[in-house]
Structures are given as C-alpha cells and as structure tokens.
Motif scaffolding. Structure first.
Motif, PDB file in Angstrom:
ATOM      1  N   ASP A 129       0.821  -1.209   0.000  1.00 22.75           N
ATOM      2  CA  ASP A 129       0.000   0.000   0.000  1.00 22.75           C
ATOM      3  C   ASP A 129       0.860   1.266   0.000  1.00 22.75           C
ATOM      4  N   VAL A 130       0.512   2.174  -0.904  1.00 23.52           N
ATOM      5  CA  VAL A 130       1.155   3.489  -0.984  1.00 23.52           C
ATOM      6  C   VAL A 130       0.103   4.518  -0.583  1.00 23.52           C
ATOM      7  N   ILE A 131       0.316   5.147   0.576  1.00 28.44           N
ATOM      8  CA  ILE A 131      -0.671   6.075   1.119  1.00 28.44           C
ATOM      9  C   ILE A 131       0.034   7.386   1.485  1.00 28.44           C
ATOM     10  N   PRO A 132       0.174   8.297   0.515  1.00 27.64           N
ATOM     11  CA  PRO A 132       0.863   9.575   0.767  1.00 27.64           C
ATOM     12  C   PRO A 132      -0.063  10.586   1.433  1.00 27.64           C
ATOM     13  N   ALA A 133      -0.696  10.152   2.499  1.00 30.19           N
ATOM     14  CA  ALA A 133      -1.664  10.982   3.230  1.00 30.19           C
ATOM     15  C   ALA A 133      -1.190  11.165   4.663  1.00 30.19           C
ATOM     16  N   MET A 182      -9.041   9.498   9.385  1.00 31.97           N
ATOM     17  CA  MET A 182      -9.186   8.367   8.468  1.00 31.97           C
ATOM     18  C   MET A 182      -9.763   8.781   7.118  1.00 31.97           C
ATOM     19  N   ILE A 183      -9.921  10.075   6.888  1.00 27.56           N
ATOM     20  CA  ILE A 183     -10.331  10.577   5.577  1.00 27.56           C
ATOM     21  C   ILE A 183      -9.069  11.076   4.882  1.00 27.56           C
ATOM     22  N   PHE A 184      -8.610  10.313   3.902  1.00 28.44           N
ATOM     23  CA  PHE A 184      -7.271  10.538   3.358  1.00 28.44           C
ATOM     24  C   PHE A 184      -7.277  11.475   2.151  1.00 28.44           C
ATOM     25  N   CYS A 185      -6.156  12.187   2.045  1.00 28.69           N
ATOM     26  CA  CYS A 185      -5.790  12.878   0.812  1.00 28.69           C
ATOM     27  C   CYS A 185      -4.299  13.145   0.853  1.00 28.69           C
ATOM     28  N   GLY A 186      -3.729  13.340  -0.309  1.00 27.14           N
ATOM     29  CA  GLY A 186      -2.329  13.718  -0.426  1.00 27.14           C
ATOM     30  C   GLY A 186      -2.212  14.860  -1.414  1.00 27.14           C
ATOM     31  N   ASP A 187      -1.180  15.649  -1.277  1.00 29.59           N
ATOM     32  CA  ASP A 187      -0.971  16.761  -2.190  1.00 29.59           C
ATOM     33  C   ASP A 187      -0.625  16.233  -3.585  1.00 29.59           C
ATOM     34  N   HIS A 208      -9.983   3.772   0.201  1.00 23.77           N
ATOM     35  CA  HIS A 208      -9.690   5.168   0.532  1.00 23.77           C
ATOM     36  C   HIS A 208      -9.627   6.076  -0.696  1.00 23.77           C
ATOM     37  N   MET A 209      -9.622   5.495  -1.898  1.00 21.12           N
ATOM     38  CA  MET A 209      -9.594   6.336  -3.089  1.00 21.12           C
ATOM     39  C   MET A 209     -10.866   7.170  -3.210  1.00 21.12           C
ATOM     40  N   GLU A 256     -15.180  -2.202   0.949  1.00 21.64           N
ATOM     41  CA  GLU A 256     -16.441  -1.500   1.213  1.00 21.64           C
ATOM     42  C   GLU A 256     -17.500  -1.809   0.156  1.00 21.64           C
ATOM     43  N   LYS A 257     -17.066  -1.857  -1.104  1.00 20.81           N
ATOM     44  CA  LYS A 257     -17.946  -2.252  -2.217  1.00 20.81           C
ATOM     45  C   LYS A 257     -19.209  -1.395  -2.283  1.00 20.81           C
ATOM     46  N   THR A 258     -19.039  -0.079  -2.182  1.00 19.32           N
ATOM     47  CA  THR A 258     -20.200   0.809  -2.203  1.00 19.32           C
ATOM     48  C   THR A 258     -20.161   1.829  -3.335  1.00 19.32           C
ATOM     49  N   ASN A 259     -18.978   2.127  -3.859  1.00 22.39           N
ATOM     50  CA  ASN A 259     -18.857   3.192  -4.851  1.00 22.39           C
ATOM     51  C   ASN A 259     -18.626   2.593  -6.234  1.00 22.39           C
TER      52      ASN A 259
END
Length: 412
Positions: A129-133, A182-187, A208-209, A256-259
């Motif tokens: 996992d790559v999570i730059p957040a 837990m709401i992620f974002c990265g620049d 998280h996308m 999650e399988k919702t979006n």
C-alpha cells in the motif's frame, strides 16, 4: 580438484551445446568416478546444484532425474546426445519451463534470472500500500521534498519493465496538513515521487480512493495519466506491452464495495472482464484490495476471488489492504500473493505495520518463472528502506512458513 577446475570451467562457457556436454561430463564424474562416496544421500545432480547454484539454470527444462539417469547410463559426453533429444522433443532448448514452487521462491538463488534473454524476459515489480496521506503528506511538506518517501527504494522500483503500486489516497489541491484522521488525501505534488520511482501502473480500486468523492478520483486519475502512469480499477483494463508480450492489468475493490466509480469485486464482473482481457493480451494480472486488516492468513473470501480469477484465465493475482504481509499460494500452477504489507504509510504503532515486501516477478515470454521478495521497513512516518541480513531473512522465513501452512490446505 573438481571444485577448482570443473565448476569455474563449466560456468565460463557461453556456448549452449558445449555447456551441456561439460555439465553431463561432470555429472558422470560424480556418478562413476566418485561412486557416490561423498554424496551423503543426495543425487549427483543435487551435488552439482549445491556446488554451483546456476548450473541448473540452463537445464531448468530438464527434470533432474533425467540428468542423473543419462549421466549414469551413458557416461561422459555421450549423455549429451540423450539430453539433446529430450530438448528437441520439448522444442525449448533455451526456454525455462519449470513451474514455480515454494521451494524455488524461498530457498533458491535468484541470480540465474540474469542469464535469461533480455529479448524474452521481463520484470514486473509490485508493491504494498502506498498512502501519501496524513503524516506522510505532513513529513513531505516538512522536508519540502515529495520524493522523500521513495528516496531509499526508488532505484529498485524503477529498475523494472513495469512497476505496479496500490495508490490508496486521492491526490488533490489544497490537501489539509494533518497527522490524524481516516479521511485521506495527499498533495498533488506526490506525483513527483511516483514519477521519480518509475511507477507505470497505479491501482485505484481501494476503499480510501473515494475519500474525496468522485472529483478526487477523477483528479487523481487525470494527474497520473498526464505523467504517463496508467490507472486501473476504474472499471477499465490497461494493457502494457513489453517487447512482444501484452500484459493486461485489472483491479477490484472488495472491502467497502459501495462506490460504483471504482471496480467492485463481483464474480460475474470479474469473469466477464478476464474473458475480455484474453482477446487483447497474452498475460492477465489481476489486483485485489481485499481481506481483513492486521491478519496473517487470507480469508476464505480472498481465496475464493483468487481462485475464481485463475479459473477464468488470470495468470497472476496480486493482493493488498491488510497492512500486514500475507502468504503466497500456488493454485493450478499460478501464483497468488495475498498481501505485500505497507510500502509508504505512517503506521508506526506496530512492528508488522512498519514492514512490507516488494515483489520482483520475472516473466519469460508469457510465463511467470521466478519470484524474489525484497523485505522493507518504514521509518520516520513514511520512508521505507530495504532490509538486509538477519532482519531480511526473518521476514522471508516467516513468509515461507505461512505460505506452507496456506498451501497445505490445497492437499487436504
């Protein structure tokens, strides 16, 4: 002495036919001259393997039992002719044909892959996992360096024909600086680190996308595509060509399988898209975001999806999400890596979440023939480095142990 004369001589030979002749001569020597006096319960071919790891590389298509048999029955030099008949029958004199085994993955030297034809072999690197957040984003801003997370590993990541990551954070403008939540974002500036590391394909099918809504997904996709990075997991199939081999990449989210903006792991959808991929590619690689966080063994749901993908025609299955390393499984001679752990993330609160593996997957033409796992550890809330020595060996040993446990279920 044989170790001072035969081994260096054999390994210096570039001509294939001469190599086989000399190797058969050496096998005969162990069978007849030494008369098994120093074999210690091993076959002559195993002795040769022990003394020179690469000697079996150019003989990978020939079962060791055949090599031992011809070296005993026919003697030096003449054994080559039987070997040549076997090779001609298989029509694959220079092609590795051995199916992957756990023993090969975890106990064999991988240096032999350097002898493969550059025109026929290819390297796929896959990461965790790559999570730059969160703290990764904070530290990158603090260092004024968005290549910082990848500085200690970029040389390895970019040294592949295709590098695939699981990007688990949208990249947006004006991402708030924070070390929690837990709401992620990265620049968007993190694109510099991905390009710096030679990333070619990014999986966006993960839980998280969607944290910044549909606009965050599209912003991330467009940013990556503008810098030459293919995106998968958005109800699409990406095809990358390495020389004459077409690699198809698919990705699915099963947490999650919702979006519906991202590809959801549904049996019918998976089957249909793999079948469609067969018409446009030679190798099909399927990525899943799945499983239960912080678990060592895959769930039955993970195994169901992996087996279904292979049953429908996938050649290789890659997994992520648990944030721990999970084992590998060989199913119908196809490889499944259930989870690579973390690559770039800020989970410094436990040892296992600081660890991960980079998978180096070697293909010869359209066949996966070798795998090397490169263990790593994350420091400073987001910067991984590759492990060496005892720390490296411990992770490989643990991965092997858990893989043996998992694969034993296939024989019960």
């Amino acid at each position: 002495d044989d170790e001072e004369f035969y081994i260096p001589r054999i390994m210096s030979i570039n001509n294939t036919q001469q190599f086989y002749r000399e190797a058969m001569n050496y096998l005969y020597y162990y069978n007849n001259v030494r008369k098994h006096s120093s074999l210690q319960g091993k076959t002559p071919f195993q002795i040769v393997q022990d003394k020179c790891r690469n000697i079996d590389v150019r003989m990978r298509i020939v079962p060791p039992i055949i090599l031992d048999r011809v070296s005993v029955d026919l003697g030096p030099w003449s054994g080559y002719h039987v070997l040549a008949q076997y090779l001609n029958k298989e029509k694959s004199e220079n092609t590795p044909r051995m199916n992957l085994t756990l023993n090969q993955i975890f106990t064999s030297s991988h240096e032999w892959t350097a002898t493969l034809s550059a025109e026929k072999s290819s390297i796929i690197i896959a990461t965790g996992d790559v999570i730059p957040a969160r703290s990764v984003n904070f530290m990158s801003w603090k260092n004024r360096n968005f290549m910082w997370p990848f500085e200690k590993i970029s040389d390895t990541l970019k040294n592949a024909d295709i590098t695939l990551i699981n990007l688990e954070s949208p990249l947006i403008d004006n991402c708030p600086l924070t070390n929690s939540g837990m709401i992620f974002c990265g620049d968007k500036k993190h694109i510099e680190g991905l390009v710096f590391s030679g990333v070619d394909v990014a999986n966006l099918a993960n839980n998280h996308m969607t944290n910044q809504g549909y606009e965050g997904i599209i912003s991330t996709r467009d940013l990556l595509n503008s810098r030459g990075i293919e995106t998968i997991g958005l109800n699409n199939i990406a095809v990358k060509k390495i020389r004459d081999i077409r690699f198809a990449f698919l990705a699915y989210e099963d947490v999650e399988k919702t979006n519906v903006s991202i590809s959801l792991a549904e049996d019918d959808k998976l089957s249909e898209e793999i079948k469609r991929s067969k018409t446009i590619s030679d190798v099909i690689i399927v990525s899943f975001h799945w499983g239960i966080e912080y678990t060592t063994q895959p769930s039955e749901r993970q195994r169901h999806l992996a087996h279904l993908a292979i049953d429908e025609g996938a050649d290789f299955v890659i997994g992520n999400h648990p944030h721990w390393i999970q084992p590998v499984e060989i199913y119908k001679n196809k490889l499944i890596t259930y989870a690579h752990g973390n690559l770039v993330f800020d989970q410094m609160w436990s040892e296992k979440t600081k660890l991960g593996i980079v998978g180096k997957y070697i293909f010869y033409e359209d066949k996966l023939i070798d795998v090397e796992f490169l263990p790593l550890k994350i420091i400073n809330f987001g910067q991984p480095y590759f492990l060496e020595g005892e720390e490296k060996n411990k992770i490989i040993e643990d991965l092997n142990k858990e893989s043996l446990i998992l694969n034993s279920k296939n024989t019960n």
